[in-house]
Design a protein around this motif. Structure first.
Motif, PDB file in Angstrom:
ATOM      1  N   LEU A  39     -28.320 -19.169  64.622  1.00  0.00           N
ATOM      2  CA  LEU A  39     -28.899 -18.278  65.628  1.00  0.00           C
ATOM      3  C   LEU A  39     -28.842 -16.836  65.146  1.00  0.00           C
ATOM      4  CD1 LEU A  39     -29.909 -17.660  68.542  1.00  0.00           C
ATOM      5  CD2 LEU A  39     -27.511 -17.774  69.276  1.00  0.00           C
ATOM      6  N   PHE A  40     -27.706 -16.444  64.603  1.00  0.00           N
ATOM      7  CA  PHE A  40     -27.493 -15.084  64.114  1.00  0.00           C
ATOM      8  C   PHE A  40     -28.515 -14.744  63.027  1.00  0.00           C
ATOM      9  CE2 PHE A  40     -24.454 -11.510  63.616  1.00  0.00           C
ATOM     10  CZ  PHE A  40     -24.912 -10.967  62.422  1.00  0.00           C
ATOM     11  N   LYS A  41     -28.687 -15.647  62.086  1.00  0.00           N
ATOM     12  CA  LYS A  41     -29.601 -15.394  60.975  1.00  0.00           C
ATOM     13  C   LYS A  41     -31.033 -15.188  61.456  1.00  0.00           C
ATOM     14  CE  LYS A  41     -27.071 -17.943  57.369  1.00  0.00           C
ATOM     15  NZ  LYS A  41     -27.111 -19.144  56.469  1.00  0.00           N
ATOM     16  N   GLU A  42     -31.490 -16.055  62.368  1.00  0.00           N
ATOM     17  CA  GLU A  42     -32.869 -15.928  62.845  1.00  0.00           C
ATOM     18  C   GLU A  42     -33.085 -14.630  63.608  1.00  0.00           C
ATOM     19  OE1 GLU A  42     -36.022 -17.972  65.980  1.00  0.00           O
ATOM     20  OE2 GLU A  42     -34.386 -19.205  65.186  1.00  0.00           O
ATOM     21  N   VAL A  43     -32.160 -14.329  64.526  1.00  0.00           N
ATOM     22  CA  VAL A  43     -32.302 -13.116  65.329  1.00  0.00           C
ATOM     23  C   VAL A  43     -32.244 -11.870  64.440  1.00  0.00           C
ATOM     24  CG1 VAL A  43     -31.130 -11.679  67.050  1.00  0.00           C
ATOM     25  CG2 VAL A  43     -31.481 -14.124  67.486  1.00  0.00           C
ATOM     26  N   THR A  45     -32.967 -11.463  61.246  1.00  0.00           N
ATOM     27  CA  THR A  45     -34.170 -11.314  60.427  1.00  0.00           C
ATOM     28  C   THR A  45     -35.354 -10.848  61.268  1.00  0.00           C
ATOM     29  OG1 THR A  45     -33.388 -13.058  58.940  1.00  0.00           O
ATOM     30  CG2 THR A  45     -35.712 -12.499  58.829  1.00  0.00           C
ATOM     31  N   SER A  46     -35.490 -11.397  62.466  1.00  0.00           N
ATOM     32  CA  SER A  46     -36.580 -10.986  63.353  1.00  0.00           C
ATOM     33  C   SER A  46     -36.432  -9.526  63.776  1.00  0.00           C
ATOM     34  CB  SER A  46     -36.624 -11.889  64.590  1.00  0.00           C
ATOM     35  OG  SER A  46     -36.958 -13.214  64.242  1.00  0.00           O
ATOM     36  N   LEU A  47     -35.203  -9.112  64.033  1.00  0.00           N
ATOM     37  CA  LEU A  47     -34.965  -7.723  64.427  1.00  0.00           C
ATOM     38  C   LEU A  47     -35.313  -6.757  63.294  1.00  0.00           C
ATOM     39  CD1 LEU A  47     -31.641  -7.994  66.458  1.00  0.00           C
ATOM     40  CD2 LEU A  47     -33.892  -7.349  67.353  1.00  0.00           C
ATOM     41  N   GLN A  48     -35.026  -7.139  62.073  1.00  0.00           N
ATOM     42  CA  GLN A  48     -35.402  -6.290  60.943  1.00  0.00           C
ATOM     43  C   GLN A  48     -36.912  -6.087  60.898  1.00  0.00           C
ATOM     44  OE1 GLN A  48     -33.239  -8.628  57.884  1.00  0.00           O
ATOM     45  NE2 GLN A  48     -32.367  -6.676  57.229  1.00  0.00           N
ATOM     46  N   ARG A  49     -37.660  -7.151  61.163  1.00  0.00           N
ATOM     47  CA  ARG A  49     -39.121  -7.024  61.163  1.00  0.00           C
ATOM     48  C   ARG A  49     -39.587  -6.146  62.308  1.00  0.00           C
ATOM     49  NH1 ARG A  49     -38.903 -12.598  59.149  1.00  0.00           N
ATOM     50  NH2 ARG A  49     -38.860 -13.435  61.269  1.00  0.00           N
ATOM     51  N   LEU A  50     -38.922  -6.226  63.445  1.00  0.00           N
ATOM     52  CA  LEU A  50     -39.315  -5.416  64.597  1.00  0.00           C
ATOM     53  C   LEU A  50     -38.977  -3.942  64.380  1.00  0.00           C
ATOM     54  CD1 LEU A  50     -40.469  -5.393  67.469  1.00  0.00           C
ATOM     55  CD2 LEU A  50     -38.153  -5.826  68.314  1.00  0.00           C
ATOM     56  N   PHE A  51     -37.809  -3.657  63.822  1.00  0.00           N
ATOM     57  CA  PHE A  51     -37.396  -2.283  63.536  1.00  0.00           C
ATOM     58  C   PHE A  51     -38.125  -1.726  62.309  1.00  0.00           C
ATOM     59  CE2 PHE A  51     -34.056  -3.169  66.462  1.00  0.00           C
ATOM     60  CZ  PHE A  51     -33.363  -2.004  66.746  1.00  0.00           C
ATOM     61  N   ARG A  52     -38.792  -2.591  61.567  1.00  0.00           N
ATOM     62  CA  ARG A  52     -39.459  -2.219  60.322  1.00  0.00           C
ATOM     63  C   ARG A  52     -38.446  -1.625  59.340  1.00  0.00           C
ATOM     64  NH1 ARG A  52     -44.771  -4.121  61.831  1.00  0.00           N
ATOM     65  NH2 ARG A  52     -45.862  -2.614  60.522  1.00  0.00           N
ATOM     66  N   THR A  53     -37.407  -2.416  59.085  1.00  0.00           N
ATOM     67  CA  THR A  53     -36.345  -1.958  58.197  1.00  0.00           C
ATOM     68  C   THR A  53     -35.820  -3.112  57.354  1.00  0.00           C
ATOM     69  OG1 THR A  53     -34.206  -0.837  58.076  1.00  0.00           O
ATOM     70  CG2 THR A  53     -34.517  -2.370  59.912  1.00  0.00           C
ATOM     71  N   ASN A 230     -19.180  -5.668  58.533  1.00  0.00           N
ATOM     72  CA  ASN A 230     -18.367  -6.703  57.896  1.00  0.00           C
ATOM     73  C   ASN A 230     -18.619  -8.070  58.523  1.00  0.00           C
ATOM     74  OD1 ASN A 230     -17.231  -4.879  56.118  1.00  0.00           O
ATOM     75  ND2 ASN A 230     -15.431  -4.481  57.404  1.00  0.00           N
ATOM     76  N   GLY A 231     -18.793  -8.087  59.854  1.00  0.00           N
ATOM     77  CA  GLY A 231     -19.149  -9.328  60.523  1.00  0.00           C
ATOM     78  C   GLY A 231     -20.549  -9.782  60.157  1.00  0.00           C
ATOM     79  N   TYR A 232     -21.457  -8.832  60.055  1.00  0.00           N
ATOM     80  CA  TYR A 232     -22.852  -9.140  59.722  1.00  0.00           C
ATOM     81  C   TYR A 232     -22.952  -9.890  58.398  1.00  0.00           C
ATOM     82  CZ  TYR A 232     -27.887  -8.240  59.102  1.00  0.00           C
ATOM     83  OH  TYR A 232     -29.235  -8.379  58.922  1.00  0.00           O
ATOM     84  N   LEU A 233     -22.158  -9.462  57.435  1.00  0.00           N
ATOM     85  CA  LEU A 233     -22.197 -10.098  56.109  1.00  0.00           C
ATOM     86  C   LEU A 233     -21.783 -11.566  56.169  1.00  0.00           C
ATOM     87  CD1 LEU A 233     -20.686  -7.214  53.946  1.00  0.00           C
ATOM     88  CD2 LEU A 233     -23.097  -7.821  54.230  1.00  0.00           C
ATOM     89  N   LYS A 234     -21.057 -11.940  57.240  1.00  0.00           N
ATOM     90  CA  LYS A 234     -20.623 -13.332  57.422  1.00  0.00           C
ATOM     91  C   LYS A 234     -21.428 -14.013  58.528  1.00  0.00           C
ATOM     92  CE  LYS A 234     -16.454 -11.748  58.045  1.00  0.00           C
ATOM     93  NZ  LYS A 234     -14.989 -11.625  58.303  1.00  0.00           N
ATOM     94  N   HIS A 235     -22.489 -13.343  58.983  1.00  0.00           N
ATOM     95  CA  HIS A 235     -23.344 -13.861  60.066  1.00  0.00           C
ATOM     96  C   HIS A 235     -22.533 -14.067  61.340  1.00  0.00           C
ATOM     97  CE1 HIS A 235     -26.075 -14.350  56.753  1.00  0.00           C
ATOM     98  NE2 HIS A 235     -25.319 -15.275  56.198  1.00  0.00           N
ATOM     99  N   GLN A 236     -21.708 -13.082  61.638  1.00  0.00           N
ATOM    100  CA  GLN A 236     -20.848 -13.123  62.817  1.00  0.00           C
ATOM    101  C   GLN A 236     -20.801 -11.745  63.464  1.00  0.00           C
ATOM    102  OE1 GLN A 236     -19.430 -15.617  64.290  1.00  0.00           O
ATOM    103  NE2 GLN A 236     -19.586 -17.257  62.781  1.00  0.00           N
TER     104      GLN A 236
END
Length: 382
Positions: A39-43, A45-53, A230-236
């Motif tokens: 769930l974390f990975k999908e959300v 990645t989608s947010l990066q596309r929305l923020f254009r970053t 740090n959590g992001y790097l572990k998908h948490q």
């Protein structure tokens, strides 16, 4: 009138699509298990596309307003100077947050209805080279005015200041290019164009802002971007995530991507043009002093009668909920929200309810004129 059948046309919280409602009925999961990682990975990645970053986007439990604090405590040392550009109530609130946190705050203030001007910003930055960051709204929800983010950001970067952008009522509705425009911090809330319930604060940091955050000595815990990264790097997440809200966000982002981000911008541009045409055809005045800066996510209108009466009649008599003004504009304006899970048909209904409410309240309005003007805009763009 069936009160259960009411059209919500306020700038947040916004209507929630049935797919998002359904997503929130899913059973609870282990927030440290494999299902949440997926769930974390999908959300993310989608947010990066929305923020254009290409930078990480962090999701915190909380309101969009929490992003104001996160932007400040991660990028500014105690006592450093932040210049906050305020064109309305939400800019004023960011000033209060910065002051409460102990920063030195300078203000560049505009009258309600005006947008910030890059030349004014350049003058202030040139006068005080010690300013470390510039903060401003992408879209000022309280006044229905959109700032020229790209131009303001370019000016701030020219003087070496970090660029902090509140896009709570902008992201997903209005064009925004985080990386291409050189934005350092962009924050939003889930309850606006993201079409989710209130409860999530979503924020992205540029590489230079993240480097500043890792070195920043300002005390913080909940809003610590280093911990979030740090959590992001572990998908948490660093603390228990709002799992149900994450499911809602997943469903909403799928809808946004199915429409296409740019197509979403076009839909909001159409609805903004329809709302403005309808309002002017009723003989009413926009709060925005220059229509070039009028928002495509919320239209602020100078009320010809007591706004509370207008809104009550529209709600109770015609089933449409409009928003009132905030702070010193409470007795002056009403607002029509048209962002998120909203279509041109909804704008037509909101304008019809406004016209009929005005007529029922005794104001001389040609019922149907506003709707006709809006329909013409839609037809020309169909």
């Amino acid at each position: 009138m069936l009160k259960e059948k009411s059209l919500l046309m306020i700038p947040g919280p916004t209507p929630i699509p049935p797919q998002v409602v359904a997503a929130m009925t899913q059973p609870m999961i282990n927030h440290r298990g494999e299902v949440f990682v997926s769930l974390f990975k999908e959300v993310s990645t989608s947010l990066q596309r929305l923020f254009r970053t290409e930078q990480p986007v962090y999701v915190f439990p909380g309101a969009g307003s929490g992003g104001w604090e996160a932007a400040l405590v991660n990028t500014l040392e105690p006592g450093e100077i932040v210049l906050i550009v305020t064109i309305g109530d939400f800019g004023d609130r960011w000033v209060k947050v910065a002051g409460a946190l102990g920063y030195t705050v300078e203000r560049l203030t505009y009258e309600p209805g005006q947008a910030a001007q890059p030349a004014d910003l350049a003058e202030r930055l040139a006068a005080n080279p010690a300013i470390r960051a510039v903060a401003f709204q992408h879209n000022e929800t309280s006044t229905g005015v959109t700032n020229d983010v790209r131009a303001l950001a370019a000016t701030a970067r020219e003087y070496g200041a970090l660029v902090l952008v509140d896009s709570v009522s902008g992201l997903g509705a209005l064009p925004l290019e985080m990386d291409a425009w050189g934005l350092d911090v962009v924050l939003t809330g889930a309850q606006k164009a993201l079409m989710c319930p209130p409860g999530l604060s979503v924020i992205a940091f540029s590489e230079r802002a993240r480097e500043r955050a890792f070195a920043c000595k300002t005390p913080r815990f909940f809003w610590d971007i280093k911990a979030a990264h740090n959590g992001y790097l572990k998908h948490q997440t660093p603390y228990t995530p709002a799992v149900t809200e994450w499911y809602a966000l997943q469903a909403a982002l799928r809808l946004i991507e199915a429409e296409g981000v740019e197509n979403g911008w076009k839909r909001h541009a159409l609805m903004g043009a329809m709302a403005r045409a309808g309002v002017k055809a009723m003989g009413l005045q926009l709060l925005a002093t220059d229509e070039a800066y009028a928002s495509n996510s919320v239209t602020a209108v100078v009320a010809p009668i007591e706004p509370k009466i207008l809104r009550k009649v529209a709600r109770d008599g015609f089933g449409v909920q409009l928003a009132g003004g905030q702070a010193k504009l409470e007795a002056t304006i009403f607002r029509i929200g048209h962002l998120g899970y909203v279509t041109p048909n909804d704008v037509i209904l909101a304008l019809a309810a406004t016209e009929m409410a005005l007529a029922k309240a005794g104001y001389p309005v040609e019922v149907g004129a506003g709707v006709k003007a809006a329909m013409q805009v839609w037809l020309e763009n169909a």
